[in-house]
Write a protein that holds these residues in place. Sequence first.
Motif, PDB file in Angstrom:
ATOM      1  N   LYS A  28      95.102   2.658 -68.738  1.00  0.00           N
ATOM      2  CA  LYS A  28      94.505   2.685 -67.385  1.00  0.00           C
ATOM      3  C   LYS A  28      95.587   3.042 -66.217  1.00  0.00           C
ATOM      4  N   HIS A  60      89.018   9.839 -67.667  1.00  0.00           N
ATOM      5  CA  HIS A  60      88.716   9.400 -66.454  1.00  0.00           C
ATOM      6  C   HIS A  60      89.012   8.000 -66.562  1.00  0.00           C
ATOM      7  N   GLY A  61      90.104   7.742 -65.321  1.00  0.00           N
ATOM      8  CA  GLY A  61      90.779   6.370 -65.237  1.00  0.00           C
ATOM      9  C   GLY A  61      91.797   6.258 -66.016  1.00  0.00           C
ATOM     10  N   ASP A 193      81.709   2.531 -68.067  1.00  0.00           N
ATOM     11  CA  ASP A 193      81.916   2.971 -66.623  1.00  0.00           C
ATOM     12  C   ASP A 193      80.543   2.719 -65.886  1.00  0.00           C
ATOM     13  N   GLY A 229      86.075   0.942 -67.004  1.00  0.00           N
ATOM     14  CA  GLY A 229      86.459   1.872 -66.044  1.00  0.00           C
ATOM     15  C   GLY A 229      86.648   3.217 -67.032  1.00  0.00           C
ATOM     16  N   THR A 231      85.944   6.461 -69.575  1.00  0.00           N
ATOM     17  CA  THR A 231      85.018   7.321 -70.018  1.00  0.00           C
ATOM     18  C   THR A 231      85.179   8.157 -71.244  1.00  0.00           C
ATOM     19  N   GLU A 255      86.728  -3.540 -61.375  1.00  0.00           N
ATOM     20  CA  GLU A 255      86.180  -3.156 -62.085  1.00  0.00           C
ATOM     21  C   GLU A 255      84.817  -3.817 -62.512  1.00  0.00           C
TER      22      GLU A 255
END
Length: 270
Positions: A28, A60-61, A193, A229, A231, A255
């Motif tokens: 992340k 994502h993230g 998420d 967090g 996806t 988160e």
Amino acid sequence: MTDPSSRPPAAARREQILSIVDERGFAKVAQLSQLFGISEVTIRADLDALADGNALQRVHGGAVTGGPASGRPPGPERPFEQSMLASSPEKARIGRAAASLVQSHQTIVLDVGTTTTAIAAALLDRDDLQGVVVITNALNIALLLEPVIPRFTVVVTGGTVRPLQHSLVDPLAGVVFERIRADLAFIGCSGVDAASGITNVNLPEADLKRRMLEASARCIVVADSAKLGVTQHSRVAPIGQIDTLITGSEADARELAVLEAAGLHILLAR
């Protein structure tokens, strides 16, 4: 924050980031920012540069392993045995917390995965339980629970074997969920998420997870803190369809706050 004088130059830092992503399967932005003592904006730029070079894939993230230059297949899915090595103490705590929710004479669904395997291991230690019916699409979980038969009844879904995860998927795996009503479903995933909901890296398994949720009175997602967090491309369910998330106490407070604000009940395994 890290002393600026001790920070590696961009090229060396990106090599280190790539090694971390390759080792863990995904990482992340927030975690990398804290690790290297630099802003999330800089980390995103590093990940974008690595993705442009096909060394990893952006999600994502954060980022996951994969891409032509990596020599790995796209996506973060790793063999079951390799995944077992990641966050194993945290997963064991999640497993114990989840197993504590099971009562005698209940019917439960145990999804495939390393964290749900930790639940099965914790159930082996519950000498107080009687008459529990466990329905699973995980061959390894069925074998793990064999010693508690006949105190437990273990039902395997059937279906087509995915050797990477020792899982059973359609055709035929979903038929059993049209004929049962479970008290609890413990579902694993690749990402949790607030906006995207519960997602998974593998589409056939995501389809089966949805059927598990539909066949159960209470739906519990188990996910280690690194998955919050994140996806993935296969959607399982929106946050509103999940009763509880069990994750580790290592989870990022920001988160957790976002997920709780979205209405998700969270149980931290300490």
